[in-house]
Design an enzyme around this catalytic site. Structure first.
Site, short mmCIF file in Angstrom:
data_model
loop_
_atom_site.label_atom_id
_atom_site.label_comp_id
_atom_site.label_asym_id
_atom_site.label_seq_id
_atom_site.Cartn_x
_atom_site.Cartn_y
_atom_site.Cartn_z
N PHE A 1 0.81 -1.22 0.00
CA PHE A 1 0.00 0.00 0.00
C PHE A 1 0.84 1.27 0.00
CE2 PHE A 1 0.93 -0.16 4.56
CZ PHE A 1 1.08 1.19 4.86
N LYS B 1 -1.10 -6.79 -9.33
CA LYS B 1 -2.08 -6.95 -8.24
C LYS B 1 -1.68 -5.95 -7.17
CE LYS B 1 -2.93 -8.33 -4.58
NZ LYS B 1 -3.31 -7.35 -3.51
N GLU C 1 -4.97 -3.71 -1.91
CA GLU C 1 -6.40 -3.40 -1.88
C GLU C 1 -6.69 -2.14 -1.06
OE1 GLU C 1 -4.68 -5.83 -0.65
OE2 GLU C 1 -5.69 -6.94 0.97
N SER D 1 5.39 -7.09 3.37
CA SER D 1 5.98 -7.42 4.66
C SER D 1 6.77 -8.74 4.57
CB SER D 1 4.88 -7.52 5.71
OG SER D 1 3.92 -8.45 5.26
N CYS E 1 9.56 1.92 3.25
CA CYS E 1 10.48 0.81 3.49
C CYS E 1 11.90 1.33 3.71
CB CYS E 1 10.48 -0.13 2.30
SG CYS E 1 10.82 0.74 0.76
N GLU F 1 9.24 -4.27 12.97
CA GLU F 1 9.03 -3.17 12.02
C GLU F 1 7.70 -2.51 12.38
OE1 GLU F 1 7.88 -4.12 7.95
OE2 GLU F 1 9.02 -2.41 7.21
#
Ligand code: NAD
Length: 497
Positions: A150, A174, A177, A227, A282, A382
């Site tokens: 995301f 993909k 969402e 992740s 990240c 994290e």
């Protein structure tokens, strides 16, 4: 309410009657803005069939034509990126400037991919043996699936799809969402740029769509970013099904500050890289490793700067936007509770927030902890939020040992004016991307992006020369054109003469 559905074979598919849906929420207001259809295995297979059918035509499309389409895509993107930035801010929450920044970094990969005729050049050897020539080519793999997170709805997909398409593959993206509309916008832009239908498809969805991509025999490669536990799963499942996989995972990025560093520069960098995009990067710095002798002064400088940040709706010129969902905001807040309970020194408590926004957005203020130890969950996990931890160490060696002991190895930075120390850090640190007096060392498009250890599974980094490598496979051709003076029977292993 508007429904976002899949982009297959160059058109927007009507959401199938039996679809499941997820809400799309504006994190700055907390209000549901639309919903996205989640693909079943059957819908995902439709996208795979479209990409599979389009592949032979696209792989045989000339490099001249492919690079023209890429150039057109680049021009359209450059002209209209404000629209894309607004979509990102409305679904992710990051401030508009930051959204523009991620698009520009993605655009650099499109620009690099425009040079695909040069990048795909093979080698040629004349007279390798008498009147025998050898040359090498790189050919596309087929159908490339990209599964993205995301936090960079435009940049992360653009780490992969320009390279995949330029090299002659067809693509199924993909996206997450949680922030899916950017993918749709980029698909429509491809159509406008003249890309043939079926070369770029978007399937929205969750585990069901991902599992179909990981197991369907018509999919040849998987590029995943997300992740670490999901990256491990994707790598294991994709490779077990015979696919080429690069799976980029999570991070815990350290910034080591030595006593001779410019502490104002280091404090600016810590705030920018710690709290930019509300820590949902990240490459965010989440752990400052400070040598004891300067730690008090550094913490004071970071706190002073952090206190000036304006938190609120990303469309209002604030410095920091909301977290992506209420659940994520609550998870990050629970880490702040845990840090306090574990005895870290709370310098700034982000749980009390008065944002510049309307409604019930998912806000936290920046949080700063000092005296964090390596066994606390605010250090081991994290967090992916605006929480910065300062660890104090006695020496440069201890700083390097601390960073190398961490299971993640995505990015790191050192702040120092000592060239010898910087050189030793660069040489010994077990991390894939290193900054020297630079806090977020995202490599340029003509290098490659990727971490080490639990931050990347697979052996190929994203974009740059490694991107070309990932999306193609090599072939070596040895040829001899008929010459009456050669020939005859010889059953021995061919030798060169
Ligand atoms: P995530 O792992 O939850 O989701 C990533 C993708 O995997 C999404 O498309 C999601 O739909 C899909 N997914 C989620 N659960 C799944 C499951 N059980 N099975 C199959 N697919 C599943 O990650 P996120 O929260 O969207 O993004 C944040 C994470 O991404 C952070 O850990 C961050 O460090 C990482 N990230 C890493 C990099 C990098 O370069 N290493 C870059 C950006 C983000």
């Amino acid at each position: 309410m508007q429904t976002l559905s899949h982009w297959i074979d160059g058109t927007n598919l009507e959401a199938p009657a039996d679809s499941r849906f997820a809400d799309i929420t504006n994190p700055a207001t907390g209000k549901v803005s639309s919903r996205v259809a989640l693909a079943s295995a059957a819908t995902t297979e439709e996208a795979i069939a479209s990409a599979h059918t389009a592949f032979p035509g696209w792989r045989d499309t000339s490099l001249a034509r492919r690079s023209q389409i890429l150039f057109t895509y680049r021009e359209l993107l450059n002209k209209r990126k404000g629209e894309l930035a607004a979509i990102i801010t409305a679904e992710h929450g990051k401030v508009l400037d930051d959204a523009m920044g991620e698009i520009s970094r993605g655009q650099e990969v499109v620009e690099y991919a425009c040079g695909i005729p040069h990048l795909l050049k093979g080698g040629y050897t004349e007279n390798a043996s008498t009147k025998v020539d050898v040359h090498s080519v790189r050919q596309p793999l087929g159908v490339a699936a990209i599964i993205s997170p995301f936090n960079f709805p435009a940049m992360v997909p653009m780490w992969f799809f320009p390279m995949a398409i330029a090299a002659g593959n067809t693509v199924i993206l993909k996206p997450s969402e949680k922030a899916p509309t950017a993918a749709q916008w980029m698909a429509e832009l491809w159509k406008e740029a003249g890309l043939p239908d079926g070369v770029f498809n978007v399937v929205h969805g969750d585990k069901e769509a991902v599992d179909t991509l990981l197991t369907d025999a018509r999919v040849n490669s998987i590029s995943f970013v997300g992740s670490t536990p999901i990256a491990q799963y994707v790598y294991a499942t994709g490779t077990a099904n015979g696919k080429r996989v690069q799976a980029l995972g999570g991070a815990k990025n350290h910034m080591l500050v030595l006593p001779d560093a410019d502490l104002d520069l280091a404090a600016d960098a810590a705030v920018n890289a710690g709290y930019g995009a509300a820590g949902e990067r990240c490459m965010a710095i989440s752990a400052i490793v400070a040598i004891d002798s300067i730690a008090d002064e550094l913490v004071a400088k970071i706190a002073e700067r952090t206190a000036t940040l304006r938190v609120g709706d990303g469309t209002r010129g604030c410095d920091m936007g909301p977290l992506v969902t209420a659940a994520h905001r609550d998870k990050v807040a629970s880490y702040i509770d845990a840090g306090e309970a574990a005895g870290a020194t709370m310098v700034l408590d982000g749980r009390h927030v008065d944002p510049d926004a309307e409604g019930e957005g998912f806000f936290l203020n920046p949080t700063l902890f000092d005296n964090v130890s390596t066994d606390m969950s605010i250090y081991t996990d994290e967090i992916f939020g605006p929480v910065l931890s300062v660890l104090r160490v006695g020496s440069f060696d201890e700083g390097i040992e601390t960073i190398n002991a961490n299971p993640f190895g995505n990015g790191t930075a050192i702040f120092t004016n000592d060239g010898g120390a910087a050189r030793r850090f660069e040489n010994e640190i077990q991390v894939g991307m290193v900054g020297i007096n630079v806090p977020i060392p995202v490599p340029m498009a003509y290098y490659s992006f990727g971490g080490w250890k639990n931050s990347l599974f697979g052996d190929t980094h994203a974009y740059g020369a490694e991107g070309v490598q990932f999306f193609t496979r090599g072939k070596v051709v040895t040829s001899r054109w008929l010459d009456p003076s050669h020939g005859g029977l010889n059953l021995g292993f061919p030798q060169n003469s």
